[in-house]
Design an enzyme around this catalytic site. Sequence first.
Site, short mmCIF file in Angstrom:
data_model
loop_
_atom_site.label_atom_id
_atom_site.label_comp_id
_atom_site.label_asym_id
_atom_site.label_seq_id
_atom_site.Cartn_x
_atom_site.Cartn_y
_atom_site.Cartn_z
N GLY A 145 0.82 -1.21 0.00
CA GLY A 145 0.00 0.00 0.00
C GLY A 145 0.85 1.26 0.00
CB SER A 146 -0.04 4.74 0.74
OG SER A 146 -0.55 4.71 2.07
N GLY A 150 2.07 2.47 5.46
CA GLY A 150 3.21 1.62 5.77
C GLY A 150 3.92 2.05 7.04
CD GLU A 167 7.17 -5.68 -1.56
OE1 GLU A 167 7.57 -4.81 -2.38
OE2 GLU A 167 7.91 -6.60 -1.16
CB CYS A 205 3.44 -0.11 -6.69
SG CYS A 205 3.64 -1.90 -6.89
#
Length: 441
Positions: A145-146, A150, A167, A205
């Site tokens: 995610g963002s 994170g 990630e 991403c």
Amino acid sequence: MNAALECDLGKHPVESYRDEIGSLIKSVNYALGCLKGWMSAEKARLPLAAALTTAEIIPEPLGLVLIISSWNFPFGLSLEPLIGALAAGNVVVLKPSEVAPRCSSLLADVLPAYLDPKAVKVVEGGPAVSEQLIQQKWDKILFTGSARVGRMVMAAAANHLTPVTLELGGKCPAVLDSLSNSWARKVAVQRILGSKFSACAGQACIAIDYVLVETKFSSTLLELMKVWIGKMLGENPRESHSMARIVNKNHFSRLKTLLEDPNVKASIVYGGSMDENSLFIEPTILLDPPLESDLMQDEIFGPLLPIITLKKIEDSINFINSRPKPLAIYAFTHNDSLRKRMVAETSSGSVTFNDAMIQYMADTLPFGGIGESGMGNYHGKFSFDTFSHHKAVLRRSFLVDFWFRFPPWNDHKLQLFRSMYLFDYLGVLLTVLGLRKSKQG
């Protein structure tokens, strides 16, 4: 699965199979074929001094794993890490993204029918559920995610000293050299556009975020891009059904706001049309938008492609290094010197030459970021290792020992240690026989 992806993201079945369903079948088959080898103990080499001693490295499960996945590839980013976690012998709680509700519901309904519910549990819900989950004690957390979320995951995990794999993403650049070969130019443009517009409409991403190109080549590039967008997506990209839509109104509004900046809007050279009712944004190309704009500061995550011009393509290295470390760098060039410099002088999760995004499909390559683009990696054997503890096991005999390893200490024993740590076995023998004098201190 196709119906759920079409409902949540407007993905064409071919795109869904290419990016999620097919790639997962590939990953499962790869893991099944390699699993016996992955699980086997690895013999560790020991020096001659370790007589009558053996050592090995044994992988064992970490235990209870939490996987929090993202909405843009809701099956791939849920099940790819799940493959590795189960292969390593863990039990897993999977939290799919609520932003792709149809896919989340399908995972919650279907997984218990095929997998042991004592081994895999799917928990649905929004941010409040995720917050509750990350406050619990886990043996491992993998989050996709963002960077903002994170940081929250990592902070919560720190309370229990839980290891995390993050990630995250970032702004992945594509460096496009002024290729002299017309065929290479065509292929490069196709691959750039395909990475940006045909993979969840740029909501990925590892999608190309912006392109770096020499000023003298920019007009040629723009014309090629206009031609190939038409060939790939037709006169009306929305009617082609070959391009996904924006996931929801919030993300649509975010992208719309990026383009509404007057200086950014003035840099649009192709596209820019938006339909809020259908959540569709057509492929949009921008030439030299302001570098200080939000468009060039934040990850775009949508079908907006800025082209940034440079005097020399070699200047791309300094440009990339002036920004946070990206998840991936893509460089399209025949220049061996530039290739070597791109690998040696930049830092990123991966570097791919003359293509984009395909590194994600390689089971033998680790997928992961560095710095603000993430930490840790997975895919293939790397997934198995991410969710395993590699236990060192050493076995010794009682028959042989080195008496000088125990007190009382003296210079003679110090000399023996000096020779032993250099693996100077002749020196050890000479010292034992009194043929080599002991050094003081």
